[in-house]
Design a protein around this motif. Sequence first.
Motif, PDB file in Angstrom:
ATOM      1  N   GLU A 125      -1.390  -9.304  -0.209  1.00 18.34           N
ATOM      2  CA  GLU A 125      -2.716  -8.797  -0.580  1.00 18.34           C
ATOM      3  C   GLU A 125      -2.593  -7.451  -1.300  1.00 18.34           C
ATOM      4  O   GLU A 125      -3.246  -7.221  -2.320  1.00 18.34           O
ATOM      5  CB  GLU A 125      -3.553  -8.646   0.684  1.00 18.34           C
ATOM      6  CG  GLU A 125      -4.921  -8.049   0.471  1.00 18.34           C
ATOM      7  CD  GLU A 125      -5.640  -7.812   1.789  1.00 18.34           C
ATOM      8  OE1 GLU A 125      -6.375  -6.819   1.873  1.00 18.34           O
ATOM      9  OE2 GLU A 125      -5.464  -8.617   2.723  1.00 18.34           O
ATOM     10  N   HIS A 126      -1.764  -6.580  -0.794  1.00 16.40           N
ATOM     11  CA  HIS A 126      -1.565  -5.270  -1.410  1.00 16.40           C
ATOM     12  C   HIS A 126      -0.941  -5.418  -2.797  1.00 16.40           C
ATOM     13  O   HIS A 126      -1.357  -4.759  -3.749  1.00 16.40           O
ATOM     14  CB  HIS A 126      -0.683  -4.398  -0.511  1.00 16.40           C
ATOM     15  CG  HIS A 126      -0.452  -3.048  -1.053  1.00 16.40           C
ATOM     16  ND1 HIS A 126      -1.384  -2.043  -0.976  1.00 16.40           N
ATOM     17  CD2 HIS A 126       0.604  -2.524  -1.715  1.00 16.40           C
ATOM     18  CE1 HIS A 126      -0.904  -0.961  -1.561  1.00 16.40           C
ATOM     19  NE2 HIS A 126       0.297  -1.236  -2.010  1.00 16.40           N
ATOM     20  N   LEU A 152       2.657 -13.205   4.972  1.00 18.80           N
ATOM     21  CA  LEU A 152       2.299 -12.041   4.180  1.00 18.80           C
ATOM     22  C   LEU A 152       3.187 -10.844   4.435  1.00 18.80           C
ATOM     23  O   LEU A 152       2.816  -9.730   4.116  1.00 18.80           O
ATOM     24  CB  LEU A 152       0.841 -11.679   4.473  1.00 18.80           C
ATOM     25  CG  LEU A 152      -0.167 -12.777   4.172  1.00 18.80           C
ATOM     26  CD1 LEU A 152      -1.543 -12.353   4.641  1.00 18.80           C
ATOM     27  CD2 LEU A 152      -0.186 -13.087   2.695  1.00 18.80           C
ATOM     28  N   LYS A 164       1.594  -8.239   7.506  1.00 18.09           N
ATOM     29  CA  LYS A 164       0.605  -9.289   7.244  1.00 18.09           C
ATOM     30  C   LYS A 164      -0.340  -8.959   6.103  1.00 18.09           C
ATOM     31  O   LYS A 164      -1.369  -9.562   5.953  1.00 18.09           O
ATOM     32  CB  LYS A 164      -0.225  -9.608   8.506  1.00 18.09           C
ATOM     33  CG  LYS A 164       0.593  -9.917   9.723  1.00 18.09           C
ATOM     34  CD  LYS A 164       1.320 -11.234   9.564  1.00 18.09           C
ATOM     35  CE  LYS A 164       2.027 -11.606  10.851  1.00 18.09           C
ATOM     36  NZ  LYS A 164       3.393 -11.959  10.661  1.00 18.09           N
ATOM     37  N   ARG A 165      -0.005  -7.959   5.281  1.00 19.07           N
ATOM     38  CA  ARG A 165      -0.872  -7.589   4.175  1.00 19.07           C
ATOM     39  C   ARG A 165      -0.088  -7.330   2.901  1.00 19.07           C
ATOM     40  O   ARG A 165      -0.649  -6.854   1.921  1.00 19.07           O
ATOM     41  CB  ARG A 165      -1.664  -6.328   4.538  1.00 19.07           C
ATOM     42  CG  ARG A 165      -2.578  -6.563   5.743  1.00 19.07           C
ATOM     43  CD  ARG A 165      -3.526  -5.439   5.988  1.00 19.07           C
ATOM     44  NE  ARG A 165      -4.385  -5.256   4.838  1.00 19.07           N
ATOM     45  CZ  ARG A 165      -4.708  -4.057   4.362  1.00 19.07           C
ATOM     46  NH1 ARG A 165      -4.263  -2.975   4.899  1.00 19.07           N
ATOM     47  NH2 ARG A 165      -5.501  -3.961   3.313  1.00 19.07           N
TER      48      ARG A 165
END
Length: 130
Positions: free
Chosen positions: A28-29, A20, A24-25
């Motif tokens: 998702e973002h 990611l 690590k996001r």
Amino acid sequence: MPETPSDHSHLTNRKRAEGLGSAKRGTEHYWGMIQSSVGLLILVPLFIFTFGPILGESYEEVVLYYSRPFPAIVAALTIVVSWLHFKNGAQTAIEDYLRGTTRKVLIMAVNAVAYVAIAAGLFALVALVL
């Protein structure tokens, strides 16, 4: 403790890069921004369609109009989704271009502005209806 290159010597370059992103996001973002963009593509025309007929009318007519569920829900969703989209976009720009304390302070300020604007907008809508 930072990892040394030998800690992952058994992994291929692709396996080290998968995931990611560094925070690590990232994925998702990204998907959150895509979803809010699509939501706004639907909500903004609906908001214009529901807000347009009441524009310029008397206070009493506006209160009566927004007492109906559809225009009130469209307005509330437009307020929430547009401010969250703003918050996420502004945060991305800040994260990309600033570092250190300035970055942290601006991210907190953008979050505060967005959530205060959402609360104020929803409060005004509820106060109008009730």
